[in-house]
Enzyme design. Structure first.
Site, PDB file in Angstrom:
ATOM      1  N   ASP A  36       0.841  -1.201   0.000  1.00 49.04           N
ATOM      2  CA  ASP A  36       0.000   0.000   0.000  1.00 49.04           C
ATOM      3  C   ASP A  36       0.875   1.250   0.000  1.00 49.04           C
ATOM      4  O   ASP A  36       0.564   2.243  -0.673  1.00 49.04           O
ATOM      5  CB  ASP A  36      -0.906   0.019   1.238  1.00 49.04           C
ATOM      6  CG  ASP A  36      -1.991  -1.040   1.148  1.00 49.04           C
ATOM      7  OD1 ASP A  36      -2.054  -1.743   0.104  1.00 49.04           O
ATOM      8  OD2 ASP A  36      -2.764  -1.183   2.122  1.00 49.04           O
ATOM      9  N   GLU A  38       3.856   1.664  -1.230  1.00 52.67           N
ATOM     10  CA  GLU A  38       4.458   1.884  -2.551  1.00 52.67           C
ATOM     11  C   GLU A  38       3.414   2.476  -3.504  1.00 52.67           C
ATOM     12  O   GLU A  38       3.691   3.385  -4.286  1.00 52.67           O
ATOM     13  CB  GLU A  38       5.008   0.547  -3.065  1.00 52.67           C
ATOM     14  CG  GLU A  38       5.616   0.583  -4.446  1.00 52.67           C
ATOM     15  CD  GLU A  38       6.897   1.427  -4.549  1.00 52.67           C
ATOM     16  OE1 GLU A  38       7.382   1.588  -5.651  1.00 52.67           O
ATOM     17  OE2 GLU A  38       7.375   1.940  -3.507  1.00 52.67           O
ATOM     18  N   TYR A  39       2.197   1.951  -3.425  1.00 55.76           N
ATOM     19  CA  TYR A  39       1.097   2.460  -4.257  1.00 55.76           C
ATOM     20  C   TYR A  39       0.875   3.950  -3.945  1.00 55.76           C
ATOM     21  O   TYR A  39       0.769   4.774  -4.851  1.00 55.76           O
ATOM     22  CB  TYR A  39      -0.168   1.642  -3.984  1.00 55.76           C
ATOM     23  CG  TYR A  39      -1.378   2.101  -4.770  1.00 55.76           C
ATOM     24  CD1 TYR A  39      -1.655   1.567  -6.029  1.00 55.76           C
ATOM     25  CD2 TYR A  39      -2.245   3.069  -4.255  1.00 55.76           C
ATOM     26  CE1 TYR A  39      -2.764   2.000  -6.762  1.00 55.76           C
ATOM     27  CE2 TYR A  39      -3.348   3.496  -4.969  1.00 55.76           C
ATOM     28  CZ  TYR A  39      -3.607   2.963  -6.221  1.00 55.76           C
ATOM     29  OH  TYR A  39      -4.692   3.387  -6.938  1.00 55.76           O
ATOM     30  N   ASP A  40       0.812   4.266  -2.652  1.00 54.03           N
ATOM     31  CA  ASP A  40       0.587   5.662  -2.251  1.00 54.03           C
ATOM     32  C   ASP A  40       1.698   6.566  -2.771  1.00 54.03           C
ATOM     33  O   ASP A  40       1.447   7.703  -3.165  1.00 54.03           O
ATOM     34  CB  ASP A  40       0.532   5.780  -0.718  1.00 54.03           C
ATOM     35  CG  ASP A  40      -0.755   5.189  -0.171  1.00 54.03           C
ATOM     36  OD1 ASP A  40      -1.686   4.959  -0.976  1.00 54.03           O
ATOM     37  OD2 ASP A  40      -0.821   4.935   1.046  1.00 54.03           O
ATOM     38  N   SER A  85     -33.864  -7.092 -18.483  1.00 53.87           N
ATOM     39  CA  SER A  85     -33.871  -7.782 -17.194  1.00 53.87           C
ATOM     40  C   SER A  85     -33.870  -9.283 -17.480  1.00 53.87           C
ATOM     41  O   SER A  85     -33.899  -9.688 -18.641  1.00 53.87           O
ATOM     42  CB  SER A  85     -35.081  -7.366 -16.378  1.00 53.87           C
ATOM     43  OG  SER A  85     -36.221  -7.442 -17.180  1.00 53.87           O
ATOM     44  N   LEU A  86     -33.832 -10.070 -16.445  1.00 52.62           N
ATOM     45  CA  LEU A  86     -33.739 -11.522 -16.654  1.00 52.62           C
ATOM     46  C   LEU A  86     -35.015 -12.197 -16.206  1.00 52.62           C
ATOM     47  O   LEU A  86     -35.608 -11.814 -15.193  1.00 52.62           O
ATOM     48  CB  LEU A  86     -32.588 -12.085 -15.820  1.00 52.62           C
ATOM     49  CG  LEU A  86     -31.178 -11.766 -16.292  1.00 52.62           C
ATOM     50  CD1 LEU A  86     -30.165 -12.125 -15.215  1.00 52.62           C
ATOM     51  CD2 LEU A  86     -30.870 -12.546 -17.554  1.00 52.62           C
ATOM     52  N   LYS A 118     -25.181 -14.513  -9.847  1.00 54.27           N
ATOM     53  CA  LYS A 118     -26.029 -13.332 -10.081  1.00 54.27           C
ATOM     54  C   LYS A 118     -25.782 -12.357  -8.923  1.00 54.27           C
ATOM     55  O   LYS A 118     -26.194 -12.616  -7.793  1.00 54.27           O
ATOM     56  CB  LYS A 118     -27.506 -13.744 -10.138  1.00 54.27           C
ATOM     57  CG  LYS A 118     -28.383 -12.580 -10.477  1.00 54.27           C
ATOM     58  CD  LYS A 118     -29.800 -12.980 -10.766  1.00 54.27           C
ATOM     59  CE  LYS A 118     -30.598 -11.760 -11.197  1.00 54.27           C
ATOM     60  NZ  LYS A 118     -30.549 -10.656 -10.221  1.00 54.27           N
ATOM     61  N   CYS A 414     -60.519   7.205   6.636  1.00 56.86           N
ATOM     62  CA  CYS A 414     -61.516   8.279   6.476  1.00 56.86           C
ATOM     63  C   CYS A 414     -62.910   7.873   6.949  1.00 56.86           C
ATOM     64  O   CYS A 414     -63.813   8.698   6.972  1.00 56.86           O
ATOM     65  CB  CYS A 414     -61.564   8.743   5.020  1.00 56.86           C
ATOM     66  SG  CYS A 414     -62.344   7.561   3.913  1.00 56.86           S
ATOM     67  N   CYS A 435     -60.513  10.428   0.385  1.00 54.79           N
ATOM     68  CA  CYS A 435     -59.847   9.726   1.489  1.00 54.79           C
ATOM     69  C   CYS A 435     -58.401  10.215   1.557  1.00 54.79           C
ATOM     70  O   CYS A 435     -57.655  10.105   0.579  1.00 54.79           O
ATOM     71  CB  CYS A 435     -59.882   8.219   1.248  1.00 54.79           C
ATOM     72  SG  CYS A 435     -58.860   7.304   2.405  1.00 54.79           S
TER      73      CYS A 435
HETATM   74  N1  5U1 Z   1     -24.249 -12.307 -13.968  1.00 55.21           N
HETATM   75  C1  5U1 Z   1     -25.189 -11.665 -14.661  1.00 55.21           C
HETATM   76  N2  5U1 Z   1     -26.090 -10.891 -14.112  1.00 55.21           N
HETATM   77  N3  5U1 Z   1     -26.842 -10.426 -15.133  1.00 55.21           N
HETATM   78  C2  5U1 Z   1     -27.914  -9.579 -15.095  1.00 55.21           C
HETATM   79  N4  5U1 Z   1     -25.357 -11.723 -16.006  1.00 55.21           N
HETATM   80  C3  5U1 Z   1     -26.399 -10.945 -16.310  1.00 55.21           C
HETATM   81  N5  5U1 Z   1     -26.970 -10.656 -17.493  1.00 55.21           N
HETATM   82  C4  5U1 Z   1     -28.023  -9.817 -17.503  1.00 55.21           C
HETATM   83  C5  5U1 Z   1     -28.525  -9.261 -16.315  1.00 55.21           C
HETATM   84  C6  5U1 Z   1     -29.686  -8.355 -16.324  1.00 55.21           C
HETATM   85  O1  5U1 Z   1     -28.660  -9.470 -18.671  1.00 55.21           O
HETATM   86  C7  5U1 Z   1     -28.223 -10.009 -19.918  1.00 55.21           C
HETATM   87  C8  5U1 Z   1     -28.612 -11.447 -20.075  1.00 55.21           C
HETATM   88  C9  5U1 Z   1     -28.876  -9.189 -20.994  1.00 55.21           C
END
Ligand code: 5U1
Length: 672
Positions: A36, A38-40, A85-86, A118, A414, A435
């Site tokens: 750390d 060295e990084y700093d 979304s999935l 996920k 109400c 209401c």
């Molecule tokens: N790991 C992962 N999470 N996630 C969320 N992959 C992934 N892929 C997503 C989403 C909403 O969407 C794609 C399949 C389009």
């Protein structure tokens, strides 16, 4: 100022590259190469050199990760490619059914899936132009989100510049911002030490950090990031599989889940699920399931999307967490549409990462079905962000004479009559907006982020505005001034001025948001957007009868009736008139298409790669003309647009006698 010596310029560039490489080793690989201290030292050297040459400071310098001056608010940005979304699978049967669907659609025996955890965080999109991070946005509603670039720059795990020699012209990287459990614990320890409120779980802490208007605060919260996909891309290498894409993202120095794996068939998926389930408690971050995606990208394209979720992927969720508690009382809440919801007040219990004190009991029938009584010991379940619910009663623990719940005959707020229609499970207060409870909920809905987006108009303020008779309808909000608000509890002059400014700003909105904000029963965000697209302006919507409303995609008789009834009510028309008179305005939404357009209301299926249009561009342009794009060919399909290497969808189109177009044919239609 004298021009920087070439050696300073070179040293600055070399320090930047070194620091970003060490960031990657530390934040993405968890394998630091230097101490750390060295990084700093490297970091301070860069800061000193840049201070001497401010003209060389660039947004992709690691020194710029400390945040900048606060913003007044976040801009909304439209995603170039929707953030999907999935779909979920909750058990092995649903995973088996998913695999069957994939095999049938792709006409193959066995499928390879890219499997990964996920993450339980916040989805974001990072846009790199010529290899440099240019913008970053939250998912929002999937179509547009909030521009949180300044905050995302502070996340050390997000590269400010892509590693590698020939960066693509454009690369939109999709992934999840999370807070590691250890950092979450540390943050809460610090909150406790300061006597400040603790965060409920890592996800909420990450969300809070990402939505800070002051990115200097975000920079003090340790956020992590994991990449899992792409949005738009130009000039990026061509990948054959999702796993190759993830390898490429790792080469660009994005953190990618170490636990990712390619598995084959249902057996492979379930084995992976069990293995990750076994490791879950020991992972450094929260996850709520695993994701499987068809690994072959041509297969993914072939499968396409249904609604807002890809057909080629599924989230296999872990079971919701459960715990036992006792019902202290059952209260009744009145919602925006007057629905009475019984709520169990519980002895506090820690479940699914938060302390739960309330759980919904849904409705009277549900209470009877589960035979839930006051003072019962019950099993409570909480999954993800959903409202906790009572699963079942532990009958052995029921005390003698546990009182049975009765739905009140009068509204608890109400006092108006409560009505339950024969074919409904919900009892409702009949007073409508007379209401106060319904009025408060209607105002909160009107002001909510996805509606008129009035920041600062929360529960406590709305409660006071309604209880003190300052505001009766949403239109009254536009009459408020600082003096009217400043006297209220928890309202200093500055906060009052902020709320008044937020209300003023909300005057300029979109037709879709406005329709959604009105709170018409059965009209959610998506239907509001469909209505805006179909009618283009408010006036024709006000004039539409049920039949016309049913011409809008996805609007059936029930929704059409709700809309027509809403606008037939003189009070609602008055409020709409007052809102417009108060200066609420919206750009006209380009109408989906005029009724005579050949594309309006027609269903399209895309298959195979088109020569000049990406799948998303084609979809967007079809939708702009009022058409709909779906993922599978059926008798209801009007056109199938065929590109190179079309799959079984082409055969099906021929079999069903559906019009087949190539890209040129589609372009002709679009021109009409
Ligand atoms: N790991 C992962 N999470 N996630 C969320 N992959 C992934 N892929 C997503 C989403 C909403 O969407 C794609 C399949 C389009």
């Amino acid at each position: 100022m004298s021009a920087p010596a070439a050696s300073d310029r070179q040293r600055i560039e070399s320090l930047r590259a070194d620091i970003e490489r060490h960031n990657y080793q530390y934040y993405a690989l968890d394998a630091p190469l230097i101490s750390d201290a060295e990084y700093d030292r490297l970091f301070r050297e860069l800061q000193t050199l840049e201070a001497g040459h401010p003209e060389l400071v660039s947004p992709d310098s690691p020194t710029q990760r400390i945040g900048s001056a606060p913003l007044a608010g976040f801009e909304t940005v439209k995603h170039r490619v929707s953030m999907l979304s999935l779909n979920n699978a909750f058990d092995e049967e649903e995973v088996t059914a998913f695999d069957r669907r994939m095999r049938e659609a792709l006409v193959t025996e066995r499928i390879d899936y890219a499997a990964e955890p996920k993450f339980d965080g916040l989805a974001v999109s990072l846009c790199y132009e010529h290899g440099v991070l240019a913008h970053g946005a939250t998912r929002g509603d999937g179509e547009s989100g909030e521009d949180v670039t300044a905050n995302l720059r502070t996340v050390r795990a997000i590269p400010l510049r892509l590693a590698g020699r020939n960066p693509p012209v454009l690369l939109e990287v999709r992934g999840e911002v999370v807070m590691l459990r250890a950092d979450f614990e540390q943050l809460n320890q610090a909150q406790r030490a300061k006597g400040e409120k603790e965060f409920v779980n890592p996800r909420n802490a990450a969300a809070g950090a990402l939505r800070q208007l002051d990115s200097r605060i975000t920079s003090t919260r340790k956020l992590a990031f994991f990449a899992y996909g792409l949005g738009a891309a130009e000039g990026a290498p061509a990948f054959g599989t999702h796993s190759a894409l993830l390898d490429y993202l790792a080469e660009c120095r994005f953190p990618v889940a170490k636990e990712r794996k390619v598995v084959t068939g249902v057996d492979g998926m379930l084995e992976y699920y069990r293995a990750i389930g076994g490791k879950r408690a020991g992972l450094p971050y929260d996850i709520d399931g695993v994701v499987y995606k068809v690994n072959d990208l041509a297969g993914q394209r072939e499968l396409g999307f249904v609604s807002r979720a890809p057909r080629y992927a599924v989230a296999h969720k872990f079971p919701a967490e459960e715990a036992m508690s006792e019902i202290i009382a059952i209260d009744v809440q009145v919602g925006r549409t007057g629905a009475l919801t019984p709520v169990a007040r519980l002895k506090p219990v820690f479940v699914g990462g938060v302390t739960v004190t309330n759980a919904t009991l849904h409705n009277e029938d549900e209470i009877r079905r589960k035979d839930i009584r006051i003072h019962d010991t019950v099993v409570v379940r909480r999954a993800g962000d959903v409202i906790p619910e009572v699963v079942r009663v532990i009958n052995d623990k029921r005390p003698a004479q546990a009182p049975v719940f009765e739905m009140p005959a009068a509204c608890p707020v109400c006092g108006s009559a409560v009505q339950r229609l024969e074919d409904e499970s919900v009892a409702r207060c009949t007073a409508g907006l007379y209401c106060p409870a319904q009025r408060k909920q209607a105002l909160l809905h009107f002001a909510s982020r996805r509606a008129m987006d009035i920041e600062g108009l929360g529960d406590k303020l709305v409660e006071q505005l309604v209880d003190n008779n300052i505001v009766k309808t949403s239109a009254d909000l536009y009459e408020l001034d600082v003096a009217a608000l400043a006297g209220l509890e928890r309202m200093a002059e500055k906060s009052a001025a902020n709320v008044v400014a937020a209300i003023a700003k909300s005057r300029r909105t979109t037709l879709a948001r406005f329709i959604f904000a009105l709170g018409i029963r059965n009209v959610g965000e998506r239907t509001a957007a469909d209505l805006a697209r179909a009618f283009g302006d408010l006036e024709p919507l006000l004039q539409a009868d049920e039949q016309m409303l049913q011409q809008v995609p996805d609007v059936g008789p029930v929704v059409a009736q709700s809309i027509a009834q809403f606008f037939a009510e003189p009070h609602n028309r008055d409020v709409v008139g007052q809102l417009l008179a108060a200066g609420v305005s919206f750009e006209r939404t380009p109408r989906a298409a005029n009724v005579s357009s050949r594309m309006s209301g027609r269903t399209f299926v895309l298959t195979g790669a088109l020569p000049n249009l990406s799948r998303d561009e084609a979809k967007e342009r079809i939708e702009a003309k009022g058409g709909r794009v779906t993922g599978s060919v059926s008798k209801k399909t009007d056109f199938v647009v065929v590109g190179a290497d079309p799959g079984s969808k082409y055969d099906k189109a021929v079999e069903l006698g559906i019009t087949v177009l190539d890209e040129e044919g589609l372009q002709e239609l679009l021109k009409e």
